[in-house]
Every structure is written in structure tokens, then in C-alpha cells.
Scaffold this motif. Structure first.
Motif, short mmCIF file in Angstrom:
data_model
loop_
_atom_site.label_atom_id
_atom_site.label_comp_id
_atom_site.label_asym_id
_atom_site.label_seq_id
_atom_site.Cartn_x
_atom_site.Cartn_y
_atom_site.Cartn_z
N HIS A 151 -3.75 -3.93 -7.84
CA HIS A 151 -4.97 -3.41 -8.46
C HIS A 151 -6.01 -3.04 -7.42
N ARG A 152 -6.14 -3.88 -6.40
CA ARG A 152 -7.14 -3.60 -5.35
C ARG A 152 -6.80 -2.31 -4.62
N ILE A 153 -5.54 -2.16 -4.23
CA ILE A 153 -5.13 -0.97 -3.48
C ILE A 153 -5.32 0.29 -4.31
N GLU A 160 -3.36 -7.68 -5.84
CA GLU A 160 -3.37 -6.81 -4.66
C GLU A 160 -3.05 -5.37 -5.03
N ASP A 166 0.83 -1.21 0.00
CA ASP A 166 0.00 0.00 0.00
C ASP A 166 0.86 1.26 0.00
N LYS A 213 -6.65 3.36 -10.93
CA LYS A 213 -6.43 1.98 -11.33
C LYS A 213 -5.19 1.86 -12.22
N SER A 230 -7.24 0.74 -6.89
CA SER A 230 -8.66 0.98 -7.15
C SER A 230 -9.31 1.69 -5.97
N ASP A 231 -8.94 1.28 -4.77
CA ASP A 231 -9.47 1.94 -3.57
C ASP A 231 -9.03 3.40 -3.50
N LEU A 232 -7.89 3.69 -4.10
CA LEU A 232 -7.37 5.06 -4.12
C LEU A 232 -7.88 5.86 -5.31
N GLY A 233 -8.67 5.22 -6.15
CA GLY A 233 -9.24 5.90 -7.31
C GLY A 233 -8.31 6.05 -8.48
#
Length: 340
Positions: free
Chosen positions: A179-181, A177, A147, A188, A183-186
Motif C-alpha cells: 500500500h505504501r509503495i 508495504e 517496489d 492505491k 500510494s507513493d506511485l499514485g
């Protein structure tokens, strides 16, 4: 004389969308990894870069440590941008990366926030640009929280120093992982840059390519000619100036397996049956997958550039041809999966 790009530059190039983003890249992109450093003069470099752009290659791929020496490829490309490509900046995609060793001390490599943001700032100065179009984490850092690394990439987008971000050399689980992090931060990731060739299929066996397809991340494959092995030069013995005879820590021509050379011979026979050169077949094979946005080439000469671009004239395969390629390569496959 002032450079003027060919008015026909977009007529023949194929462009593909980077994953599910709005960005399109040429199917053939030009990398400046080892052929555009301190050993290349400006006229020689621009002859290739200008010919590439005239052919519709709008994407030029760099990294902080590209040379040799490290940083010199960005410096050289920055001069080209300032002198010849400046009127075409909005037609050009410039990418850079950070993660491998660049300067001394604990912050000169890997994936800390300190390292990535400092490196991007240095790259922008060498390039003479306000922003890069794509900035990558060049390799996964097992000792830095992911992260933190992904947060640094997101910050660069938020600061306007990168329009898009990507990852390189990340295995399947870490790709998901990241991509997930992000994506959560806006923010991608739109691209993953792994090694991939008919002789190096780690992203298939690792299922990284499947993850990218599922997540909407485009693949841009580096070393699609297996670092020159799929040029056929090591089979012919004509290795003058090739990567296997240079100071390249990634390839030692003396260590190429006989089984790999036999695989190359088999590939060459299939190429002849298709009316292609061996490099053209190798590039077309990489581009056969819908997940692949672009194949990243590295060339030393105009002849190599023109030959590589010629791959676009025949990108279709029959099932029989693909089976024959698999059979030819079976004994010569290498394990190119990244190691930490």
C-alpha cells in the motif's frame, strides 16, 4: 437467441464500496477458478453466468492460470463477453491476476515486472478486452523487490490496461508495504483477496484484515465455504463432483479432520436455527465484517448459485449467534496462511 439481461437485475443485490475507492462490488461475486475451464461447455457456463448477472452479480473474478487447463477460464469468459455480455461491458467488473505458474521458464510465475506485464497482455488477449477492471498480484514474491512488483501494477494502470489494482494472499506486513509503495506511485490498491472463512481465520490472527480496514483496502474473500467443506457435503458423504474428489491440490477430502467435520455439524445446527442453509450461514458470517466488500463464490450448478445468493436475505447476527459459531468452530480451525 440474443441474451437480454433481466430489467430487475439491480433490485435485490447488495453493493458495497471497495475500501475507500469509488468502486462498488456486489456482496456476492462469482469466481471462475475451477468450474469454468476446458471441462465446461459454453451453454453450461453461460447458464450460470447469465443467471448470476440477472441476479445483480456484476463482478466476475479470473486469473491467468484458472481452468483447467490454465488460461481456459479466461478464454471461455472472453467468448461470453463477446457473444452475450458485450452490450453490458460497462456494467461488468472483470478481474484477473498473475503470480502463480502459467508458462515455462523463469518469467512464467511470481512477481517480476516481466512476468506481470506479459501475463496481463496474455489475459487481455484471451478475454478479448482492452482492459480489465481490476488486476492483482496473485501472491507475494519474497525474491523480487516489492517496489518492482507494485511498480508493474502501477504501469498497467498508467497504460490503461487496468482501471484498479489489488493484491492477493499477502500477509499483514507485506500488505502495508504494498500500500505504501503504490500510494507513493499514485495508484492505491483497492482490494485484497485472501482466503477467509469461519474455519480459516488467518487474516484475523495475522491482523491483515485490520490493516486493510485501516488503509482503506476492501477485502474480497475467496473460499468462504472453505473449499466446499462448509457446504456440508463431506459430512453427508455426498461428495460426487465436489472439490475434495477432484484433482484439486488444495483439498484432499480424506485429510479433513474429524474435528473439522464436527465443527461443520455445529455450524449446520446454527444455520437451521436461523432459517438458513449452511452455505448461506457461512457466507453471511464472512460478510459480517465491515472490512469485507464481497464474498467470492465458486459454483457448479444453478441450484448452488441461487442458494448462495440467498445468503443476502439474512446478514445480521446476534452476539449470541456469533459466540455459538466461535464455539462450534473452535476445534476445527485450519491454518490457511499463505506459505512461500
Amino acid at each position: 437467441m440474443t441474451y437480454q439481461a433481466s430489467p430487475a437485475r439491480y433490485e435485490d443485490m447488495v453493493y458495497r464500496r471497495a475500501g475507500r475507492s469509488g468502486l462498488k462490488l456486489p456482496a456476492i461475486s462469482l469466481g471462475l477458478w475451477q468450474n469454468f475451464g476446458g471441462t465446461r461447455d459454453y451453454p453450461g457456463a453461460f447458464a450460470i453466468l447469465g443467471r448470476a448477472f440477472d441476479a445483480g452479480i456484476t463482478h466476475f473474478d479470473l486469473a491467468n492460470n484458472y481452468g483447467p487447463p490454465p488460461g481456459s477460464a479466461e478464454e471461455l469468459f472472453g467468448k461470453v463477453m463477446a457473444h452475450d455480455f458485450k452490450p453490458y461491458r460497462d456494467e461488468i467488473i472483470v478481474s484477473s491476476k498473475a503470480g502463480y505458474h502459467m508458462w515455462e521458464g523463469p518469467y512464467g510465475e511470481w512477481g517480476s515486472r516481466k512476468s506481470l506485464i506479459a501475463s496481463c497482455e496474455q489475459s487481455l488477449k484471451r478475454l478479448g478486452l482492452d482492459y480489465v477492471d481490476v488486476f492483482y498480484s496473485h501472491r507475494y514474491d519474497p525474491n523480487t523487490p516489492l517496489d518492482e512488483t507494485m511498480g508493474a501494477l502501477a504501469t498497467l494502470v498508467q497504460q490503461g490496461k487496468a482501471l484498479y489494482v489489488g493484491i492477493s494472499n499477502y500477509p499483514e506486513a507485506e500488505t502495508r508495504e504494498a500500500h505504501r509503495i503504490l500510494s507513493d506511485l499514485g495508484v492505491k490498491p483497492i482490494l485484497h483477496q485472501p482466503s477467509y472463512s469461519a474455519l480459516n481465520r488467518w487474516i484475523e490472527t495475522d491482523r491483515t484484515i485490520d490493516a486493510c480496514g485501516e488503509l482503506g483496502i476492501g477485502i474480497i474473500a475467496f473460499s468462504p465455504l472453505a473449499q466446499g467443506v462448509l457446504s456440508g457435503k463431506y459430512n453427508s458423504g455426498d461428495t460426487k463432483g465436489s472439490r475434495g474428489t477432484s484433482n484439486n491440490p488444495f483439498l484432499d477430502a480424506a485429510k479433513i479432520k474429524p474435528e473439522t467435520l464436527a465443527a461443520v455439524d455445529g455450524m449446520a445446527e446454527i444455520a437451521r436455527s436461523r432459517g438458513q442453509t449452511l452455505p448461506q450461514l457461512a457466507l453471511a458470517w464472512v460478510l459480517r465484517r465491515p472490512e469485507v466488500t464481497s464474498a467470492l463464490i465458486g459454483v457448479r450448478t444453478l441450484e448452488q448459485l441461487d442458494d448462495n445468493i440467498g445468503a443476502l436475505s439474512n446478514l445480521d447476527f446476534t452476539a449470541e449467534e456469533l459466540a455459538a459459531i466461535d464455539k462450534a468452530c473452535a476445534g476445527g480451525l485450519t491454518d490457511g496462511k499463505p506459505r512461500w
